[in-house]
Design a protein around this motif. Structure first.
Motif, PDB file in Angstrom:
ATOM      1  N   PHE A  90      34.743  15.971  -6.588  1.00 58.71           N
ATOM      2  CA  PHE A  90      35.081  16.592  -5.311  1.00 58.71           C
ATOM      3  C   PHE A  90      35.676  15.513  -4.434  1.00 58.71           C
ATOM      4  CE2 PHE A  90      31.522  19.246  -6.749  1.00 58.71           C
ATOM      5  CZ  PHE A  90      32.088  20.512  -6.614  1.00 58.71           C
ATOM      6  N   VAL A  91      36.485  15.928  -3.474  1.00 62.77           N
ATOM      7  CA  VAL A  91      37.033  15.003  -2.492  1.00 62.77           C
ATOM      8  C   VAL A  91      36.729  15.534  -1.099  1.00 62.77           C
ATOM      9  CG1 VAL A  91      38.835  13.981  -3.926  1.00 62.77           C
ATOM     10  CG2 VAL A  91      39.317  16.099  -2.676  1.00 62.77           C
ATOM     11  N   CYS A 135      22.619  16.883 -14.011  1.00 61.64           N
ATOM     12  CA  CYS A 135      23.894  16.428 -13.449  1.00 61.64           C
ATOM     13  C   CYS A 135      23.723  15.010 -12.933  1.00 61.64           C
ATOM     14  CB  CYS A 135      24.326  17.357 -12.318  1.00 61.64           C
ATOM     15  SG  CYS A 135      25.885  16.862 -11.550  1.00 61.64           S
ATOM     16  N   TYR A 136      24.564  14.134 -13.445  1.00 59.99           N
ATOM     17  CA  TYR A 136      24.575  12.742 -12.992  1.00 59.99           C
ATOM     18  C   TYR A 136      25.701  12.588 -11.976  1.00 59.99           C
ATOM     19  CZ  TYR A 136      25.028   7.650 -13.138  1.00 59.99           C
ATOM     20  OH  TYR A 136      25.103   6.326 -12.815  1.00 59.99           O
ATOM     21  N   GLY A 161      29.688  11.527   3.168  1.00 59.71           N
ATOM     22  CA  GLY A 161      28.896  11.230   1.975  1.00 59.71           C
ATOM     23  C   GLY A 161      27.826  12.283   1.732  1.00 59.71           C
ATOM     24  N   ARG A 162      27.120  12.645   2.766  1.00 58.91           N
ATOM     25  CA  ARG A 162      26.079  13.668   2.656  1.00 58.91           C
ATOM     26  C   ARG A 162      26.677  14.996   2.193  1.00 58.91           C
ATOM     27  NH1 ARG A 162      20.987  14.907   5.624  1.00 58.91           N
ATOM     28  NH2 ARG A 162      21.241  12.882   6.614  1.00 58.91           N
ATOM     29  N   THR A 163      27.841  15.335   2.719  1.00 58.88           N
ATOM     30  CA  THR A 163      28.489  16.594   2.371  1.00 58.88           C
ATOM     31  C   THR A 163      28.988  16.577   0.932  1.00 58.88           C
ATOM     32  OG1 THR A 163      29.100  16.817   4.703  1.00 58.88           O
ATOM     33  CG2 THR A 163      30.181  18.287   3.171  1.00 58.88           C
ATOM     34  N   LEU A 164      29.465  15.439   0.463  1.00 57.26           N
ATOM     35  CA  LEU A 164      29.878  15.323  -0.938  1.00 57.26           C
ATOM     36  C   LEU A 164      28.671  15.466  -1.872  1.00 57.26           C
ATOM     37  CD1 LEU A 164      32.493  12.469  -0.523  1.00 57.26           C
ATOM     38  CD2 LEU A 164      32.972  14.749  -1.467  1.00 57.26           C
ATOM     39  N   ILE A 165      27.551  14.860  -1.519  1.00 57.74           N
ATOM     40  CA  ILE A 165      26.336  15.012  -2.321  1.00 57.74           C
ATOM     41  C   ILE A 165      25.930  16.482  -2.371  1.00 57.74           C
ATOM     42  CG2 ILE A 165      23.846  14.501  -2.421  1.00 57.74           C
ATOM     43  CD1 ILE A 165      24.549  11.731  -1.196  1.00 57.74           C
ATOM     44  N   GLU A 166      25.994  17.141  -1.243  1.00 56.05           N
ATOM     45  CA  GLU A 166      25.621  18.560  -1.192  1.00 56.05           C
ATOM     46  C   GLU A 166      26.553  19.409  -2.052  1.00 56.05           C
ATOM     47  OE1 GLU A 166      23.728  22.146  -0.331  1.00 56.05           O
ATOM     48  OE2 GLU A 166      23.024  20.076  -0.322  1.00 56.05           O
ATOM     49  N   GLN A 211      25.190  21.827  -5.033  1.00 56.42           N
ATOM     50  CA  GLN A 211      25.490  23.253  -5.128  1.00 56.42           C
ATOM     51  C   GLN A 211      26.179  23.593  -6.449  1.00 56.42           C
ATOM     52  OE1 GLN A 211      27.591  24.602  -1.621  1.00 56.42           O
ATOM     53  NE2 GLN A 211      25.956  23.938  -0.270  1.00 56.42           N
ATOM     54  N   MET A 212      27.116  22.773  -6.881  1.00 62.30           N
ATOM     55  CA  MET A 212      27.811  23.004  -8.149  1.00 62.30           C
ATOM     56  C   MET A 212      26.833  22.944  -9.306  1.00 62.30           C
ATOM     57  SD  MET A 212      28.858  21.151 -11.037  1.00 62.30           S
ATOM     58  CE  MET A 212      28.543  19.524 -10.372  1.00 62.30           C
ATOM     59  N   ALA A 213      25.969  21.917  -9.312  1.00 61.12           N
ATOM     60  CA  ALA A 213      25.004  21.751 -10.396  1.00 61.12           C
ATOM     61  C   ALA A 213      24.023  22.920 -10.433  1.00 61.12           C
ATOM     62  CB  ALA A 213      24.255  20.427 -10.239  1.00 61.12           C
TER      63      ALA A 213
END
Length: 149
Positions: free
Chosen positions: A54-55, A81-82, A98-103, A107-109
């Protein structure tokens, strides 16, 4: 500040992805063999590998990236998911990117039926750990590596 957009990494993102990827490698003082960047990007965007990314985008510019790999485990029937790489440009740090990318990875996982997302960081990366301590639990495990070849 304008809105942050999180979206899947696309093949058309290569030119904008490169500086972020190089920034990540520089941060960790890593160099890769020639051609690895091309293989990595193709794997992340080709759709045939159990990996992707994701970007984070603001005002039409990429300001962050995250890469993930889904794999089997001996501990459950469900995959894990790693979250392999997470990087935001220095000016984007502290903005929630960063927090939003982790989220987005979480969600995808979850949508793919994974039972866990996990990641690691270097012990010296205190800024990242300040975020990670808010969004996840430390496993207590220490990582060991054996180079091959």
């Amino acid at each position: 500040m304008t809105a942050l957009t999180i979206r899947p990494l696309a093949a058309t993102d290569r030119a904008a992805w490169d500086p972020l990827w190089q920034g990540y490698l520089t941060f960790y003082k890593a160099t890769l063999p020639a051609g690895t960047d091309d293989v990595t990007f193709a794997r992340l965007t080709g759709g045939s590998e159990p990996m992707g990314g994701f970007v984070a985008e603001r005002e039409g510019a990429l300001i962050g990236l995250v890469h993930w790999v889904i794999h089997r485990t001996t501990w459950r029937e469900a995959d894990v998911c790693y979250l392999q790489d997470l990087f935001t440009s220095p000016e984007a740090r502290g903005t929630g990117a960063g927090r939003t990318l982790i989220e987005a990875v979480r969600q995808m996982a979850q949508a793919k039926g994974c039972f866990r997302v996990y990641w690691q960081t270097h012990e010296s990366n205190a800024q990242a750990q300040a975020l990670y301590d808010k969004v996840a639990d430390k496993s207590g495990f220490i990582v060991y590596r054996q180079p091959l070849g």
